[in-house]
Design a protein around this motif. Structure first.
Motif, PDB file in Angstrom:
ATOM      1  N   SER A 105       6.302 -37.623  37.964  1.00  0.00           N
ATOM      2  CA  SER A 105       6.971 -38.491  38.920  1.00  0.00           C
ATOM      3  C   SER A 105       7.344 -39.826  38.281  1.00  0.00           C
ATOM      4  O   SER A 105       6.510 -40.450  37.621  1.00  0.00           O
ATOM      5  N   TRP A 125       1.277 -35.631  49.720  1.00  0.00           N
ATOM      6  CA  TRP A 125       1.287 -37.092  49.694  1.00  0.00           C
ATOM      7  C   TRP A 125       1.718 -37.551  51.080  1.00  0.00           C
ATOM      8  O   TRP A 125       2.695 -37.054  51.622  1.00  0.00           O
ATOM      9  N   GLU A 183       0.031 -45.082  50.746  1.00  0.00           N
ATOM     10  CA  GLU A 183       0.100 -43.647  50.457  1.00  0.00           C
ATOM     11  C   GLU A 183      -1.289 -43.115  50.117  1.00  0.00           C
ATOM     12  O   GLU A 183      -2.099 -43.808  49.501  1.00  0.00           O
ATOM     13  N   ALA A 224      -0.044 -37.618  39.974  1.00  0.00           N
ATOM     14  CA  ALA A 224       1.323 -37.965  39.542  1.00  0.00           C
ATOM     15  C   ALA A 224       1.767 -37.177  38.316  1.00  0.00           C
ATOM     16  O   ALA A 224       2.946 -36.896  38.150  1.00  0.00           O
ATOM     17  N   HIS A 234       4.694 -37.243  56.217  1.00  0.00           N
ATOM     18  CA  HIS A 234       5.059 -36.654  54.923  1.00  0.00           C
ATOM     19  C   HIS A 234       6.556 -36.369  54.952  1.00  0.00           C
ATOM     20  O   HIS A 234       7.069 -35.824  55.935  1.00  0.00           O
ATOM     21  N   ALA A 235       7.256 -36.775  53.904  1.00  0.00           N
ATOM     22  CA  ALA A 235       8.708 -36.565  53.846  1.00  0.00           C
ATOM     23  C   ALA A 235       9.034 -35.620  52.702  1.00  0.00           C
ATOM     24  O   ALA A 235       8.479 -35.745  51.609  1.00  0.00           O
ATOM     25  N   VAL A 236       9.921 -34.686  52.989  1.00  0.00           N
ATOM     26  CA  VAL A 236      10.333 -33.740  51.945  1.00  0.00           C
ATOM     27  C   VAL A 236      11.809 -33.414  52.155  1.00  0.00           C
ATOM     28  O   VAL A 236      12.288 -33.413  53.300  1.00  0.00           O
ATOM     29  N   PHE A 293       8.293 -42.572  39.989  1.00  0.00           N
ATOM     30  CA  PHE A 293       7.886 -43.722  40.785  1.00  0.00           C
ATOM     31  C   PHE A 293       6.444 -43.579  41.253  1.00  0.00           C
ATOM     32  O   PHE A 293       6.176 -43.107  42.350  1.00  0.00           O
ATOM     33  N   PHE A 294       5.557 -43.956  40.364  1.00  0.00           N
ATOM     34  CA  PHE A 294       4.136 -43.970  40.736  1.00  0.00           C
ATOM     35  C   PHE A 294       3.444 -45.081  39.963  1.00  0.00           C
ATOM     36  O   PHE A 294       3.765 -45.339  38.797  1.00  0.00           O
ATOM     37  N   LEU A 319       9.390 -44.747  49.567  1.00  0.00           N
ATOM     38  CA  LEU A 319       8.262 -43.878  49.212  1.00  0.00           C
ATOM     39  C   LEU A 319       8.279 -43.520  47.725  1.00  0.00           C
ATOM     40  O   LEU A 319       7.354 -42.888  47.226  1.00  0.00           O
ATOM     41  N   GLY A 320       9.359 -43.890  47.044  1.00  0.00           N
ATOM     42  CA  GLY A 320       9.438 -43.612  45.606  1.00  0.00           C
ATOM     43  C   GLY A 320       9.619 -42.136  45.295  1.00  0.00           C
ATOM     44  O   GLY A 320       9.048 -41.623  44.334  1.00  0.00           O
ATOM     45  N   LEU A 321      10.443 -41.462  46.091  1.00  0.00           N
ATOM     46  CA  LEU A 321      10.701 -40.033  45.828  1.00  0.00           C
ATOM     47  C   LEU A 321      11.815 -39.900  44.774  1.00  0.00           C
ATOM     48  O   LEU A 321      12.404 -40.884  44.347  1.00  0.00           O
ATOM     49  N   ARG A 363       2.559 -27.188  48.566  1.00  0.00           N
ATOM     50  CA  ARG A 363       2.081 -26.098  47.714  1.00  0.00           C
ATOM     51  C   ARG A 363       0.708 -26.379  47.114  1.00  0.00           C
ATOM     52  O   ARG A 363      -0.197 -25.569  47.215  1.00  0.00           O
ATOM     53  N   PHE A 364       0.563 -27.529  46.495  1.00  0.00           N
ATOM     54  CA  PHE A 364      -0.722 -27.822  45.841  1.00  0.00           C
ATOM     55  C   PHE A 364      -1.502 -28.909  46.567  1.00  0.00           C
ATOM     56  O   PHE A 364      -2.695 -28.809  46.757  1.00  0.00           O
ATOM     57  N   LEU A 365      -0.795 -29.966  46.942  1.00  0.00           N
ATOM     58  CA  LEU A 365      -1.422 -31.068  47.670  1.00  0.00           C
ATOM     59  C   LEU A 365      -0.309 -31.812  48.405  1.00  0.00           C
ATOM     60  O   LEU A 365       0.873 -31.549  48.175  1.00  0.00           O
TER      61      LEU A 365
END
Lengths: 529, 262
Positions: free
Chosen positions: B214, B148, B243, B207, B95-97, B216-217, B175-177, B144-146
């Motif tokens: 978002s 990816w 993903e 999404a 997971h990337a943030v 990019f989805f 990853l389309g962030l 926080r909620f879920l």
């Protein structure tokens, strides 16, 4: 109403934000915070908050727009406080305060913001049980502004504010003082929440106050704390000490360090022999066994500086008798009393020292003045890195920890000799290479091994180098502080581990020396860690 | 599981027409809403009930903002309801943030009192072993909620970020962030799902159920074994990454130390 432009891949056009009127900017910020804005994307995948992009965008805006931005946000907070705008529902208000808090460090009118925050916490607008999250965010803002209120203020929050906010209350208390923090912890019941909160903020405490002060504050309060609290705090420090060498070694201990005691040193001769052996490439396990166990305690006296004694030194390996004579005749012998500083970090390199007897510590100072021992130099070794380039300075400080003697060359003379005698230069390169390997090994140990392993391993290493054998025991004349400096840990932890091993009958320690009774026991401890 | 198209087909022509008009209006609003409406039309991994609520919400929405809100509110209860992705497809998840987003998350979740403290604490953890990070932060949630996640499609034992050259923007792009986060360092988390915990196909519900949508989805093709990212245009030649979505995990689930890329 104008809105910022967003391109086809979701990027906000900064120019279009800078071009917004104050009214439009206010409307847009408000819509973002209240979750009403369709136009600006962010990534909901991680649950990012709507204000997140605003705070990311803010520093990129023009000065005028930033000022408008600040006053708009402060104005919203004021409206909220005066109950002027009921549309600031709970989540939106939370977002507003998060945004305000992210702006606080750069806010031009911090005093106004602080007044508002204090009013929210202590004023009558929001009773303690109404909008607790709002009070909490206001407290976060007070911390962000580094406002040092009194300890009672934070202790009251800690007692009345609820467990879920502990980390923030502890941070607030720590602003008042590190001792105040630990004294306050002692006044409330120890719970898992409290433990977690303390774990969370400890890196900041260490950064703010240094490990020394933190360790001392813990040490002072340790006996009063519950067993769970004590265990957590010990673990905290041990974990932190896995950081690179010396990072958290603090000078604060020097204030409590007793005056060094003078003692008789009747074992210089033996350390010469031990040093010679150690300097040769004898495998570590052999050294451990042979040097500590086999070398007889009644060695014949040797004459410092005599050719027979110094010829086996690695610096002179493979030199012909004539070359050896040429090198040594250019040097003179110098006696170094205990604690004598041979050179200091930053001094120009004027001389080259080869230690004949005694021991010297080579240290460096950290950015906050903390001393770290890089290595101990024994007989047969060059003191410091012999970089003879003109204009070079010592990168370290060298100080005798025992009465010592050294052969000393003028740097320019030594350089010209080493230019002529290629074997001498080759030896120097090899010695430097070995030192680098040793430093690599120590760095690896510092980075990967727990502090207990590092200390026991260091003690075994010291027994080979510095150990003085009497009857069935080996005495290592290093202070606890020096052991802490060598192992990149704190005095507190060294004291605790030595006491633990003392109870197991492995050794006995005092301020200036450690006497190992049970080498095997120490090895077993090392293996277990 | 069904599609919006199938649900609309079962409704009266008047309702069909009204909903299609609302969706058209929404899609004309921006590139984001255009992509979103397209995705709503092709999504096939949500239940009939979800689409019916969406239709009801859209009928009463009178403008673009209201339509946006209608979609968000209809989809929100249906996050993490996509089909499960077989456990045999993935091992270690990644997971990337962004650094900034994670700092804000730590403050939002009340782990730290201010952004500066949270930032310093993250830097501290970047120097720590996994065991130490888990001991200190084990109870911290990393979303926080879920969440990816991506994973290594070539090997179940492979690392999730294998195959990236190492730049944060490449990871972000594949990853389309969010593109607005460019130049912000990324924090990478690697973890395994706890026993009994499943990963699911991401759907439009994940999404478009947040306050912001978002860009990019895209829903994974019907034959896909897992979700596929929608990379940025400059990476469109590259193979999309796998993903999945799953519930929020804690630091105690990490299997590698916290890592930062710039």
């Amino acid at each position: 109403m104008n809105r910022p432009r967003v391109n086809e891949v979701g990027e906000i056009d900064l120019e279009s934000v800078n071009a917004l009127s104050r009214t439009d900017l206010g409307e847009w910020i408000q819509d973002r915070l209240k979750g009403r804005d369709l136009f600006v994307p962010s990534d909901p995948r991680d649950g990012q908050m709507p204000h997140y992009l605003l705070s990311l965008l803010y520093p990129k805006l023009s000065r005028q727009v930033r000022e408008d931005f600040q006053s708009i946000v402060v104005g919203f907070v004021r409206d909220l406080l005066r109950h002027r705008d009921p549309s600031w529902h709970e989540e939106a208000a939370d977002e507003l305060f998060m945004l305000l808090n992210s702006l606080l460090p750069s806010l031009s009118n911090k005093a106004t913001a602080l007044d508002l925050l204090l009013e929210i916490v202590e004023g009558g607008s929001f009773p303690a049980n109404a909008r607790p999250d709002l009070r909490f965010r206001a407290l976060q803002g007070i911390i962000t502004l580094r406002h040092r209120t009194d300890a009672d203020f934070w202790l009251r929050q800690l007692r009345e504010g609820g467990e879920r906010y502990y980390s923030v209350f502890l941070e607030g208390l720590s602003l008042v003082g590190i001792s105040v923090l630990f004294e306050s912890i002692e006044k409330i019941k120890w719970t898992q929440h409290l433990s977690d909160a303390l774990l969370a903020i400890l890196p900041n405490l260490l950064e703010e106050y240094g490990a020394g002060k933190v360790a001392m504050a813990i040490e002072e309060n340790l006996s009063r704390l519950s067993p769970e609290a004590r265990k957590t705090m010990i673990e905290l420090l041990e974990d932190e000490e896995l950081a690179p060498m010396g990072k958290f070694v603090s000078t604060s201990h020097s204030r409590v360090r007793p005056k060094p005691r003078e003692s008789s040193y009747d074992w210089v001769d033996k350390t010469v022999v031990l040093g010679n052996l150690a300097a040769r490439s004898i495998p570590e396990e052999v050294k451990t066994e042979v040097v500590a166990e086999v070398i007889p305690s009644s060695l014949p006296a040797s004459l410092p500086g005599s050719g027979a004694q110094i010829q086996p030194f690695p610096l002179f390996a493979n030199l012909s008798p004539a070359e050896f004579e040429e090198v040594t005749s250019a040097a003179h012998e110098k006696v170094l009393p205990r604690r004598k500083r041979i050179f200091i970090e930053g001094d120009p390199i004027r001389e080259v020292h080869l230690l004949i007897s005694g021991w010297v510590k080579v240290t460096q100072l950290g950015p906050h003045g903390q001393e770290v021992i890089l290595r101990l130099v024994g007989p047969g070794e060059l003191i410091g890195a012999p970089d003879l380039s003109v204009g070079k300075h010592h990168l370290t400080t060298a100080q005798a920890i025992e009465p010592s003697t050294a052969l000393v060359w003028k740097a320019s003379v030594f350089e010209s000799i080493s230019d002529r005698i290629s074997s001498l230069r080759r030896n120097m390169v090899r010695i430097l290479g070995e030192r680098l390997q040793e430093m690599d090994a120590r760095f690896r140990e510092m980075s990967t091994q727990r502090v207990g392993f590092r200390l026991s391993h260091e003690l075994i290493r010291m027994m080979n180098q510095l150990g003085r054998r009497t009857d069935q025991r080996v005495e290592i004349r290093l202070s606890r502080e020096e052991l802490a400096q060598l192992t990149g840990t704190t005095l507190f932890t060294v004291s605790r581990l030595l006491s633990q091993w003392e109870q197991q009958g492995i050794l006995k320690s005092s301020r200036e020396k450690v006497v190992v009774y049970d080498l095997q026991g120490l090895k077993n401890v090392t293996d277990e860690l | 599981m069904t599609t919006l198209h199938e649900i609309l087909a079962s409704l009266s022509p008047t309702v069909q027409g009204e909903v299609r008009t609302k969706l058209q209006d929404l899609s004309r609003h921006s590139a984001l809403t255009f992509q979103a409406v397209h995705n709503l039309n092709v999504e096939s991994r949500l239940s009939e009930e979800c689409w019916k609520i969406l239709v009801q919400n859209l009928i009463v929405a009178t403008n673009a903002n209201a339509q946006h809100h209608a979609v968000t509110m209809a989809l929100r209860p249906y996050t993490l309801r996509g089909p499960e992705v077989s456990h045999s497809q993935f091992g270690v998840l990644g997971h990337a943030v962004t650094m900034t987003a994670f700092v804000h998350l730590l403050v939002k979740l009340r782990y730290y009192g201010c952004y500066e403290s949270a930032h310093r604490a993250i830097l501290n953890k970047l120097r720590k072993s996994l065991a130490v990070t888990k001991r200190w932060w084990g109870h911290f949630e990393i979303g926080r909620f879920l969440l990816w996640s991506t994973f290594n499609p070539d090997s179940i034992t492979g690392r999730p970020f294998d195959g990236f050259s190492g730049s944060a923007d490449e990871i972000r792009g594949l990853l389309g962030l969010d593109r607005n986060d460019r130049y912000d360092p990324l924090l990478l988390f690697e973890y395994t799902l706890p026993a009994g915990e499943g990963g699911r196909f991401p759907t439009v519900a994940e999404a478009y159920s947040g306050d912001s949508w978002s860009y990019f989805f895209r829903p994974a093709p019907a034959t896909a074994a897992y979700g596929l990212t929608m990379p940025w245009p400059e990476y469109e030649e590259r193979i999309p990454r796998p993903e999945i979505v799953h519930r929020v995990l804690k630091v105690s689930n990490l299997v590698e130390p916290l890592h930062r890329v710039s």
